[in-house]
Design a protein around this motif. Structure first.
Motif, PDB file in Angstrom:
ATOM      1  N   GLU A  31       0.857  -1.279   0.141  1.00  0.00           N
ATOM      2  CA  GLU A  31       0.133   0.024   0.122  1.00  0.00           C
ATOM      3  C   GLU A  31       0.978   1.252  -0.091  1.00  0.00           C
ATOM      4  O   GLU A  31       1.602   1.606   0.939  1.00  0.00           O
ATOM      5  CB  GLU A  31      -0.677   0.072   1.371  1.00  0.00           C
ATOM      6  CG  GLU A  31      -1.782   1.361   1.255  1.00  0.00           C
ATOM      7  CD  GLU A  31      -3.128   1.047   0.715  1.00  0.00           C
ATOM      8  OE1 GLU A  31      -3.349   2.198   0.114  1.00  0.00           O
ATOM      9  OE2 GLU A  31      -3.617  -0.146   0.639  1.00  0.00           O
ATOM     10  N   SER A  92      -1.094  -5.218  10.864  1.00  0.00           N
ATOM     11  CA  SER A  92      -1.589  -4.824   9.590  1.00  0.00           C
ATOM     12  C   SER A  92      -1.207  -6.135   8.387  1.00  0.00           C
ATOM     13  O   SER A  92      -2.094  -5.954   7.294  1.00  0.00           O
ATOM     14  CB  SER A  92      -0.572  -3.665   9.342  1.00  0.00           C
ATOM     15  OG  SER A  92      -0.840  -2.307   9.754  1.00  0.00           O
ATOM     16  N   LYS A  95      -4.420  -8.223   8.232  1.00  0.00           N
ATOM     17  CA  LYS A  95      -5.414  -7.230   7.482  1.00  0.00           C
ATOM     18  C   LYS A  95      -5.152  -7.437   6.022  1.00  0.00           C
ATOM     19  O   LYS A  95      -6.128  -7.497   5.326  1.00  0.00           O
ATOM     20  CB  LYS A  95      -5.427  -5.859   8.012  1.00  0.00           C
ATOM     21  CG  LYS A  95      -5.895  -5.805   9.587  1.00  0.00           C
ATOM     22  CD  LYS A  95      -7.535  -6.156   9.673  1.00  0.00           C
ATOM     23  CE  LYS A  95      -8.070  -4.978   8.810  1.00  0.00           C
ATOM     24  NZ  LYS A  95      -9.743  -5.037   8.704  1.00  0.00           N
ATOM     25  N   HIS A 328     -17.061   0.710  11.424  1.00  0.00           N
ATOM     26  CA  HIS A 328     -16.400  -0.708  11.490  1.00  0.00           C
ATOM     27  C   HIS A 328     -16.625  -1.877  12.723  1.00  0.00           C
ATOM     28  O   HIS A 328     -16.042  -2.928  12.424  1.00  0.00           O
ATOM     29  CB  HIS A 328     -14.910  -0.297  11.358  1.00  0.00           C
ATOM     30  CG  HIS A 328     -14.621   0.650  10.680  1.00  0.00           C
ATOM     31  ND1 HIS A 328     -14.833   0.554   9.067  1.00  0.00           N
ATOM     32  CD2 HIS A 328     -13.920   1.868  10.415  1.00  0.00           C
ATOM     33  CE1 HIS A 328     -14.564   1.367   8.226  1.00  0.00           C
ATOM     34  NE2 HIS A 328     -13.999   2.387   9.238  1.00  0.00           N
ATOM     35  N   THR A 360     -13.347   5.789   5.609  1.00  0.00           N
ATOM     36  CA  THR A 360     -13.571   4.533   5.083  1.00  0.00           C
ATOM     37  C   THR A 360     -12.483   4.292   4.219  1.00  0.00           C
ATOM     38  O   THR A 360     -12.402   3.093   3.536  1.00  0.00           O
ATOM     39  CB  THR A 360     -14.933   4.657   4.148  1.00  0.00           C
ATOM     40  OG1 THR A 360     -14.669   5.786   3.309  1.00  0.00           O
ATOM     41  CG2 THR A 360     -16.225   4.721   4.997  1.00  0.00           C
ATOM     42  N   SER A 361     -11.290   4.977   4.251  1.00  0.00           N
ATOM     43  CA  SER A 361      -9.946   4.425   3.263  1.00  0.00           C
ATOM     44  C   SER A 361      -9.356   3.260   4.030  1.00  0.00           C
ATOM     45  O   SER A 361      -9.363   3.270   5.224  1.00  0.00           O
ATOM     46  CB  SER A 361      -9.083   5.856   3.505  1.00  0.00           C
ATOM     47  OG  SER A 361      -7.765   5.523   3.246  1.00  0.00           O
ATOM     48  N   PRO A 362      -9.147   2.368   3.181  1.00  0.00           N
ATOM     49  CA  PRO A 362      -8.525   1.018   3.770  1.00  0.00           C
ATOM     50  C   PRO A 362      -7.289   1.391   4.626  1.00  0.00           C
ATOM     51  O   PRO A 362      -7.051   0.987   5.590  1.00  0.00           O
ATOM     52  CB  PRO A 362      -8.140   0.296   2.517  1.00  0.00           C
ATOM     53  CG  PRO A 362      -9.239   0.845   1.358  1.00  0.00           C
ATOM     54  CD  PRO A 362      -9.618   2.284   1.853  1.00  0.00           C
ATOM     55  N   ARG A 365      -8.519   4.136   7.832  1.00  0.00           N
ATOM     56  CA  ARG A 365      -9.914   4.076   8.665  1.00  0.00           C
ATOM     57  C   ARG A 365      -9.596   4.033  10.209  1.00  0.00           C
ATOM     58  O   ARG A 365     -10.679   4.593  10.780  1.00  0.00           O
ATOM     59  CB  ARG A 365     -10.614   2.750   8.153  1.00  0.00           C
ATOM     60  CG  ARG A 365      -9.855   1.509   8.534  1.00  0.00           C
ATOM     61  CD  ARG A 365     -10.615   0.184   8.070  1.00  0.00           C
ATOM     62  NE  ARG A 365     -10.625  -0.683   9.103  1.00  0.00           N
ATOM     63  CZ  ARG A 365     -11.474  -1.990   9.186  1.00  0.00           C
ATOM     64  NH1 ARG A 365     -12.508  -1.592   8.376  1.00  0.00           N
ATOM     65  NH2 ARG A 365     -11.221  -2.782  10.196  1.00  0.00           N
TER      66      ARG A 365
END
Length: 411
Positions: A31, A92, A95, A328, A360-362, A365
């Protein structure tokens, strides 16, 4: 000429720390933006960039393996810092691998804090205080919303004056910071205006005591918040912290400080520090100082009104964290969350939707908790200090983490 053993000890990276850096750099392949800043060995970065695409399952395994190897040869404080960040990276990685992780557990793993919904009575009291500050005591609902909107319109920085105001406040704050918390002579911040971003401002630390600070032109800038934004991103916030840690910690061989990773305890500490930055360098009644600067620029700013409104709206700090929990943890739909933001923050629809974009950004969030819980924890710690200015200096200069502060508060 061979270097001295003392110099070698200070500059040669610890092998475990090198693996931590390699691991952290790998997340930026998953990312872009996960590595917020890196000022370490460029050869290591190139090696990770040019290597095989990382597998998040393997990254999680590697994080657990490095945790098991701690402390290695690291002193206790460095081992604790690296360990806290390895736990965050392990979460992380899981996820990214698609593992189900509860939102509260996710925030705890990233930032070492526990979160819960706030009591709505706190918000009702904040609204009552705000109505009083705005001169409409007892106002609620649309009456309060309209009064607040009218106040905000008067508080707007004219778009054509934003750049001038940013540079003026930056210069004034820089002078104060260089006197209180000396910076290298070659440090510099360059400001730029950007659009289509989920945040209001962002510090890109480039290394060698240089930052690029982006200001989001899509969002209206307000006189009551612009000084805090500059302090947050530059002096004595993110830029100042990066500079002093690069000089004092990385320069002393703590190479784990050469990387800054999103969704780690570093972030909670940095955002809490930056949100306290303006009060730390100017004082809690900074609005009077700002009023004089705005007057020199030919702009009218009501310091007393701004102070009263600021005290009232401080009670609304957890609203956006509540919104993240609704999304969430409780799986509320976006419309219900937008309404929550509109109701308690008195925000117009388009502003509520902009906040939702961040929530809502991955990548971002969970990040709202760094502002809420970071502010709270650092406020408690700073309030407990005999010398608040010296305590703020410790935040700039030392590799503190939430556990460090809680331990000192407990003692």
């Amino acid at each position: 000429m061979p270097s001295s053993p003392v110099a070698d000890a200070a500059t040669t990276p610890d092998p475990l720390v090198t693996e931590y850096l390699r691991l952290g750099l790998g997340f930026d392949r998953l990312e872009r933006g996960f590595v917020d800043a890196y000022t370490g060995d460029p050869a290591l970065k190139a090696e990770v960039e040019n290597g095989p695409a990382p597998d998040p399952v393997r990254l999680a395994e590697r994080a657990r393996g490095l945790l098991a190897d701690l402390p290695g040869t690291l002193v206790a404080a460095r081992a604790e810092f690296v360990g806290a960040h390895l736990r965050a990276l392990e979460c992380s990685a899981r996820k990214f691998a698609g593992d189900e992780v509860g939102f509260v557990d996710e925030v705890r793993a990233y930032f070492d804090v526990d979160i819960e919904m706030a009591d709505p009575d706190r918000y009702r009291q904040a609204h009552a205080d705000l109505a009083q500050a705005l001169g409409v005591p007892g106002a609620t609902g649309d009456e309060l919303r309209n009064a607040y909107a009218a106040h905000r319109r008067v508080d707007e920085v004219p778009p054509e004056r934003v750049d001038e105001c940013v540079r003026t406040f930056s210069g004034a704050l820089r002078e104060r910071v260089r006197s209180a918390y000396p910076l290298p002579d070659n440090e510099i911040v360059e400001f730029e205006v950007v659009t289509d971003k989920p945040w209001s401002g962002f510090n890109y630390y480039l290394g060698n005591y240089r930052s690029r600070v982006a200001i989001n032109a899509d969002l209206t800038q307000y006189m009551s918040s612009l000084p805090a934004l500059i302090a947050h991103e530059a002096y004595p916030g993110h830029h100042t912290e990066h500079c002093r840690k690069e000089q004092l910690l990385v320069g002393a061989g703590q190479s784990e400080q050469s990387i800054f990773l999103v969704n780690t305890p570093q972030c909670l500490m940095a955002e809490g520090l930056a949100d306290h930055a303006l009060a730390a360098i100017v004082g809690p009644d900074w609005q009077s100082w700002a009023q004089e600067i705005y007057a020199d620029l030919g702009l009218r700013f009501d310091a007393e009104r701004a102070m009263s409104v600021g005290r009232a709206t401080a009670g609304l700090l957890p609203v956006r964290q509540d919104a993240a929990l609704m999304l969430h943890d409780r799986h509320a739909d976006a419309d219900a969350v937008a309404e929550h933001l509109r109701r308690w923050l008195l925000a117009p629809e388009e502003r509520a939707r902009q906040m939702l974009r961040f929530l809502t950004s991955p990548l971002w969030r969970a990040y709202i908790s760094t502002y809420v819980e970071g502010y709270r924890l650092l406020e408690q710690w700073l309030d407990s200090a005999a010398d608040r200015a010296a305590a703020f200096g410790r935040l700039l200069d030392e590799p503190l983490i939430p556990a460090s502060l809680r331990r000192e508060l407990g003692a």
